[in-house]
Write a protein that holds these residues in place. Structure first.
Motif, mmCIF file in Angstrom:
data_model
loop_
_atom_site.group_PDB
_atom_site.id
_atom_site.type_symbol
_atom_site.label_atom_id
_atom_site.label_comp_id
_atom_site.label_asym_id
_atom_site.label_seq_id
_atom_site.Cartn_x
_atom_site.Cartn_y
_atom_site.Cartn_z
ATOM 1 N N GLY A 1 1.096 -1.367 0.039
ATOM 2 C CA GLY A 1 0.036 -0.112 0.168
ATOM 3 C C GLY A 1 1.131 0.806 0.052
ATOM 4 N N SER B 1 1.961 -5.581 8.287
ATOM 5 C CA SER B 1 2.004 -5.366 6.859
ATOM 6 C C SER B 1 2.599 -6.265 5.877
ATOM 7 N N SER C 1 5.940 -6.003 -5.335
ATOM 8 C CA SER C 1 7.121 -5.699 -3.848
ATOM 9 C C SER C 1 7.675 -5.692 -4.218
ATOM 10 N N PHE D 1 12.610 -1.377 3.013
ATOM 11 C CA PHE D 1 13.524 -2.132 2.680
ATOM 12 C C PHE D 1 14.679 -2.005 2.092
HETATM 13 C C1 LIG Z 1 4.015 -2.917 -9.555
HETATM 14 C C2 LIG Z 1 3.396 -2.336 -8.178
HETATM 15 C C3 LIG Z 1 2.068 -1.962 -8.581
HETATM 16 C C4 LIG Z 1 1.518 -1.560 -7.606
HETATM 17 N N1 LIG Z 1 0.274 -0.177 -7.226
HETATM 18 C C5 LIG Z 1 0.471 -0.309 -6.465
HETATM 19 C C6 LIG Z 1 -1.497 0.158 -6.074
HETATM 20 O O1 LIG Z 1 -2.069 0.407 -6.714
HETATM 21 N N2 LIG Z 1 -2.140 0.713 -4.926
HETATM 22 C C7 LIG Z 1 -0.889 1.269 -4.303
HETATM 23 O O2 LIG Z 1 -1.942 1.541 -2.910
HETATM 24 N N3 LIG Z 1 0.276 0.682 -3.325
HETATM 25 C C8 LIG Z 1 1.483 0.056 -5.222
HETATM 26 N N4 LIG Z 1 2.332 -0.197 -4.983
HETATM 27 C C9 LIG Z 1 2.936 0.492 -3.723
HETATM 28 C C10 LIG Z 1 3.174 -0.321 -2.764
HETATM 29 O O3 LIG Z 1 1.571 -0.153 -2.192
HETATM 30 C C11 LIG Z 1 4.268 -0.629 -2.039
HETATM 31 O O4 LIG Z 1 4.327 1.190 -1.496
HETATM 32 C C12 LIG Z 1 5.693 -0.479 -2.427
HETATM 33 O O5 LIG Z 1 6.060 -1.742 -3.386
HETATM 34 C C13 LIG Z 1 7.250 -0.566 -1.226
HETATM 35 O O6 LIG Z 1 5.989 -2.306 -0.360
HETATM 36 P P1 LIG Z 1 7.452 -2.605 -0.699
HETATM 37 O O7 LIG Z 1 7.514 -4.013 -0.536
HETATM 38 O O8 LIG Z 1 8.091 -2.948 -1.833
HETATM 39 O O9 LIG Z 1 8.852 -2.548 -0.012
HETATM 40 P P2 LIG Z 1 8.639 -2.548 2.064
HETATM 41 O O10 LIG Z 1 9.984 -1.789 2.469
HETATM 42 O O11 LIG Z 1 8.554 -3.634 2.233
HETATM 43 O O12 LIG Z 1 7.219 -1.915 2.498
HETATM 44 C C14 LIG Z 1 6.902 -1.081 2.519
HETATM 45 C C15 LIG Z 1 5.832 -0.480 2.747
HETATM 46 O O13 LIG Z 1 5.320 -1.113 4.013
HETATM 47 C C16 LIG Z 1 4.453 -0.431 4.674
HETATM 48 N N5 LIG Z 1 4.715 0.463 5.829
HETATM 49 C C17 LIG Z 1 5.271 1.103 5.585
HETATM 50 N N6 LIG Z 1 5.499 1.971 7.135
HETATM 51 C C18 LIG Z 1 4.124 1.090 8.250
HETATM 52 C C19 LIG Z 1 4.244 1.314 9.503
HETATM 53 N N7 LIG Z 1 4.859 1.908 9.736
HETATM 54 N N8 LIG Z 1 3.331 0.193 9.453
HETATM 55 C C20 LIG Z 1 2.175 -0.519 8.941
HETATM 56 N N9 LIG Z 1 3.122 -0.654 7.491
HETATM 57 C C21 LIG Z 1 4.050 0.212 7.101
HETATM 58 C C22 LIG Z 1 3.831 0.316 3.273
HETATM 59 O O14 LIG Z 1 3.087 0.211 2.315
HETATM 60 C C23 LIG Z 1 4.949 0.793 2.936
HETATM 61 O O15 LIG Z 1 4.614 1.030 1.178
HETATM 62 C C24 LIG Z 1 2.637 -0.890 -6.075
HETATM 63 C C25 LIG Z 1 4.026 -1.381 -5.771
HETATM 64 C C26 LIG Z 1 4.621 -2.350 -6.955
HETATM 65 C C27 LIG Z 1 5.651 -2.675 -7.192
#
Ligand SMILES: Cc1cc2nc3c(=O)[nH]c(=O)nc-3n(C[C@H](O)[C@H](O)[C@H](O)COP(=O)(O)OP(=O)(O)OC[C@H]3O[C@@H](n4cnc5c(N)ncnc54)[C@H](O)[C@@H]3O)c2cc1C
Length: 474
Positions: A327, A353, A377, A452
């Protein structure tokens, strides 16, 4: 509307945990770590350009990560920059936003920033600032329109990456703008279908992969299709958006293209899920192949949304695709909830999450007959877990896909491709102004303490910590 699962039906949906013994769970974690280690050894800590100190943007990110006040003001400047028309206006904003913080950090930095807008140095500073932000934007944006993006898209395919194209834009302010946005999508489909399928690089990347039976795929942000879209106008929003999304999907069907609908902030997601169900559950589009929708695991009700989508797919009679993400609106939503003293619908602890991502990855894989799973991700642990569980359940790489954002994590994408998986890049196109919301979300994401990518490429955390199994903590 997506049928809500009744308690009785929900109880009948298989709970992935039930199918795994304690020994299986230990084995799953062990094999996840071992795939993660293999990925890290392929990456060899080669940095995405965003974190590579050879590039100007990495310097800027480094300053902002070390100084939260500078980060806030720098991002505010980036946000307003496209609206500033003269170098004089840029230098004035540069001084107003950054000088108070720069003074505290380094007098030299302040000297570079605090410039009289009418001085000759102002022209240079204005040009340099705009150039810097544009350089940053082009790392995440593949072109300003469909034609100009064709070379970048072809290069992705040549590098064995599939793509889904997003036309930048959110929250249209007028109906003229919203209708033009629908037309831009239809035009983009026309352009891509005229060229892409004829490239030699367009042939399937993995034989028999359900998600790559056509190389043309778009992702649509629904709120931009209707200027009056909002949680106080649900029924009308769903009606208008269904017509407009329907027009795009009709053209996609004629041209054999795939369509994903993005998830947005919690306030608009009810409208988004209802519109998706209305369009793809209709007589006209019931057989549309693999319409995609997104589930955000930072949301406390993500599992019930996924259950409803599984049920929707079952009733529809032909599979849908689900992109699982964590998200992108965490900062925005948690701050709004705190300001208004609202109960927050999102988890507050990042590890929750991540743990929810693993739980729902299993559910997606357990229902792969109804859903084409797409894991969005950049987190090696999250992706390695999904790939490992899929393998344990007898799925092959052609049965699911991984998705990443254009320009965010190329070394990670390449490593998963080398391991035999299909990776699709979400590829935004557009001008700087409508692209700012997207750019700011990426900057916030990459510089967040929890990211990450930051821990991997900037903090150089130990691999064993990066691959540790997450636990639900709230
Ligand atoms: C191909 C693709 C399409 C996407 N499409 C969408 C979409 O349609 N809608 C959308 O909303 N996002 C979308 N995203 C973005 C995605 O939701 C993430 O923001 C992004 O991928 C980062 O997550 P990660 O798993 O890569 O990284 P990581 O670093 O593992 O996770 C970061 C994520 O953890 C969550 N987080 C961070 N801090 C906290 C906290 N304190 N408590 C709880 N959770 C927390 C947040 O969601 C943050 O983005 C997309 C991502 C990709 C790769």
């Amino acid at each position: 509307m997506i049928p809500q699962t009744t308690q009785h039906e929900a109880a009948m949906l298989p709970e992935p945990e039930e199918y795994l013994s304690y020994v299986d769970l230990l084995e799953l974690n062990k094999s996840t770590i071992s795939l993660g280690q293999a990925i890290f050894s392929l990456i060899k800590r080669k940095k995405p350009s965003f974190f590579d100190r050879k590039f100007w943007t990495a310097e800027m990110m480094e300053w902002s990560m070390k100084n939260p006040e500078l980060k806030l003001n720098m991002f505010r400047l980036v946000d307003v920059l496209p609206t500033l028309k003269t170098n004089e206006a840029i230098t004035q904003h540069l001084a107003e936003y950054l000088s108070p913080v720069a003074k505290k950090i380094n007098p030299l930095l302040n000297w570079l920033i605090d410039i009289d807008p009418s001085s000759p140095r102002a022209t240079l500073a204005g040009i340099a600032t705009r150039f810097g932000v544009e350089q940053m934007a082009v790392q995440f944006i593949a072109g300003h329109d469909p034609e100009s993006a064709l070379p970048a898209l072809r290069k992705l395919r040549a590098n064995k990456l599939a793509f889904t194209v997003d036309l930048l834009g959110e929250y249209s302010l007028s109906e003229k703008e919203a209708v033009a946005y629908v037309d831009r999508y239809i035009e983009a489909l026309n352009v891509f279908s005229k060229f892409v399928p004829y490239w030699p690089e367009a042939k399937p990347l993995i034989k028999g992969h359900r998600g790559d039976s056509t190389p043309v795929c778009i992702s649509v942000k629904l709120t931009a299709l209707y200027s009056q879209c909002g949680p106080l106008n649900v029924d009308r929003s769903v009606r208008v958006l269904s017509e407009r999304l329907g027009a795009i999907v009709r053209r996609a069907k004629e041209l054999n293209a795939f369509v994903y609908v993005d998830a947005e902030d919690s306030g608009n997601n009810e409208i988004i899920y209802k519109t998706f169900a209305r369009v793809f559950g209709s007589e006209e589009f019931r057989d549309f192949p693999y319409p995609g929708i997104v589930v955000q695991t930072y949301s406390k009700n993500a599992e019930s949304i996924l259950d409803s989508l599984i049920e929707f797919s079952r009733l529809r009679g032909s599979p849908i695709a689900v992109r699982l993400v964590k998200g992108a609106y965490w900062d925005h939503e948690t701050i709004s909830c705190d300001q208004n003293d609202w109960e927050c619908p999102l988890f507050r602890i990042k590890e929750s999450s991540d743990a929810n991502y693993e739980l729902l990855s299993k559910k997606l894989i357990d229902h792969h007959d109804l859903i084409l799973p797409a894991f969005g991700s950049h987190n090696v642990r999250s992706l390695a877990h999904a790939c490992t569980y899929a393998k344990m359940k007898g799925l092959q790489p052609k049965d699911f896909e991984l998705q990443m954002l254009f320009g965010m994590a190329d070394p990670i994408a390449q490593a998963f491709i080398d391991e035999g998986y299909l990776v699709r890049q979400y590829t935004p196109l557009g001008e700087m102004l409508p692209g700012m919301g997207y750019l700011i979300r990426r900057l916030l994401e990459n510089t967040s303490n929890e990211s990450f990518l930051r821990h991997t490429f900037f903090e150089d955390d130990k691999i064993e910590d990066l691959l540790r199994q997450p636990e639900m903590r709230e």
